[in-house]
Write an enzyme that holds these catalytic residues in place. Sequence first.
Site, mmCIF file in Angstrom:
data_model
loop_
_atom_site.group_PDB
_atom_site.id
_atom_site.type_symbol
_atom_site.label_atom_id
_atom_site.label_comp_id
_atom_site.label_asym_id
_atom_site.label_seq_id
_atom_site.Cartn_x
_atom_site.Cartn_y
_atom_site.Cartn_z
ATOM 1 N N GLY A 1 3.120 -0.899 4.114
ATOM 2 C CA GLY A 1 3.327 0.484 3.790
ATOM 3 C C GLY A 1 4.683 0.919 3.307
ATOM 4 N N GLY A 2 5.458 1.670 4.396
ATOM 5 C CA GLY A 2 6.716 2.071 4.268
ATOM 6 C C GLY A 2 7.638 1.073 3.543
ATOM 7 C CD GLU B 1 -2.688 5.602 6.436
ATOM 8 O OE1 GLU B 1 -2.728 5.681 5.402
ATOM 9 O OE2 GLU B 1 -1.902 5.143 7.415
ATOM 10 C CD GLU C 1 -3.004 -2.194 7.285
ATOM 11 O OE1 GLU C 1 -1.689 -2.402 7.021
ATOM 12 O OE2 GLU C 1 -3.815 -1.177 7.184
ATOM 13 C CG ASN D 1 -1.708 1.281 1.234
ATOM 14 O OD1 ASN D 1 -1.896 2.071 0.423
ATOM 15 N ND2 ASN D 1 -2.521 1.461 2.564
ATOM 16 C CD1 TRP D 2 3.780 1.284 -2.577
ATOM 17 C CD2 TRP D 2 3.693 2.053 -4.795
ATOM 18 N NE1 TRP D 2 4.952 0.753 -3.527
ATOM 19 C CE2 TRP D 2 4.649 1.002 -4.682
ATOM 20 C CE3 TRP D 2 3.366 2.831 -5.805
ATOM 21 C CZ2 TRP D 2 5.257 0.722 -5.970
ATOM 22 C CZ3 TRP D 2 4.055 2.493 -7.073
ATOM 23 C CH2 TRP D 2 4.984 1.217 -7.139
ATOM 24 C CE LYS D 3 -0.008 3.296 4.649
ATOM 25 N NZ LYS D 3 -0.147 3.549 6.237
ATOM 26 C CB SER E 1 5.597 -1.256 11.953
ATOM 27 O OG SER E 1 5.142 -0.116 12.214
ATOM 28 C CG HIS F 1 -5.674 2.032 4.944
ATOM 29 N ND1 HIS F 1 -5.142 2.845 5.947
ATOM 30 C CD2 HIS F 1 -4.531 1.241 4.874
ATOM 31 C CE1 HIS F 1 -4.012 2.611 6.349
ATOM 32 N NE2 HIS F 1 -3.585 1.584 5.821
ATOM 33 N N GLY G 1 2.573 2.740 10.676
ATOM 34 C CA GLY G 1 3.531 3.818 10.447
ATOM 35 C C GLY G 1 4.512 4.372 11.557
HETATM 36 P P1 13P Z 1 3.379 0.751 7.498
HETATM 37 O O1 13P Z 1 3.843 -0.643 7.009
HETATM 38 O O2 13P Z 1 4.218 1.916 6.947
HETATM 39 O O3 13P Z 1 3.384 0.631 9.213
HETATM 40 O O4 13P Z 1 1.762 0.772 7.222
HETATM 41 C C1 13P Z 1 0.873 -0.183 7.151
HETATM 42 C C2 13P Z 1 -0.338 0.119 6.354
HETATM 43 O O5 13P Z 1 -1.031 0.936 6.601
HETATM 44 C C3 13P Z 1 -0.421 -0.671 5.289
HETATM 45 O O6 13P Z 1 -1.919 -0.659 4.641
#
Ligand code: 13P
Length: 260
Positions: free
Chosen positions: A239-240, A102, A172, A9-11, A218, A100, A178
């Site tokens: 994500g990251g 967010e 999650e 998930n590149w956001k 994470s 998600h 994050g």
């Molecule tokens: P991180 O891996 O950056 O913690 O993000 C997780 C996430 O929200 C994937 O959808």
Amino acid sequence: MRKPLIAANWKMNKTTGEALSFAGSFGQMFYERFEGDDTPVDVLICPPFLGVPALCAVFAGKPVNVGAQNMYWKEKGAFTGEISPSMLKDAGCSFVIVGHSERRHVFGETDEDVSEKVRAALDHGLKPVICVGETLEDREQGKTHEVTSNMIKAAFSKVKAEEIPSVVVAYEPVWAIGTGKEAKPGDAADVIGNIRKTVDGLFGEATSDNLRVLYGGSVKSGNIRSFMLEEQIDGALVGGASLDPNEFFKLVEIAHKTKR
Ligand code: 13P
């Protein structure tokens, strides 16, 4: 056996040019490593909407799935700024992330919105990746199972039992996203076990044997193995650590080695 799925998930990261550069490097490593293999791990990349057509074009006919991070559930109309399921399908998406944290916390998405989106995704042949997770406050109040079960019940309210294999859940925990503070793998497996129980309660015993459930929060190459060792956990939503092609490839490789 459920096939592992490693999802990026590149956001709100990467221009189309940057997405294409990632695709070039990742694709080269991935095809080289798994050439001839029946790709034992499903891979999914969810760029921002603008990167979707370009990634769908480079990965067309390749064992790399492209998905969106969100969509609206209506077919078309006066919904300024939104993207419909048929537009995603037309662009070549096979998955879509729904609910998600967010989206829920920054953009006010509700359980009802999530259930509409899940239904619309399935109606258009898109596999929804439904995100659920508790906040730190929920966890500290001992409400993790209750909160995640309620999110699951709402998200699955318009799903039919036979559609379960086309659905993915990502557990999650909000406090792990994050922050660099991943959940303990055993704790994540415990919550996922309860999610499966909830799904079995809705659809019948052992239905969740066909449901892929990922962990997210994470995840990186240094900790993914401990999650993949848990029988309940079928993969990761990242994500990251998914933004770097070498790191993302490592995640896929470790998942493959751990689960086979
Ligand atoms: P991180 O891996 O950056 O913690 O993000 C997780 C996430 O929200 C994937 O959808």
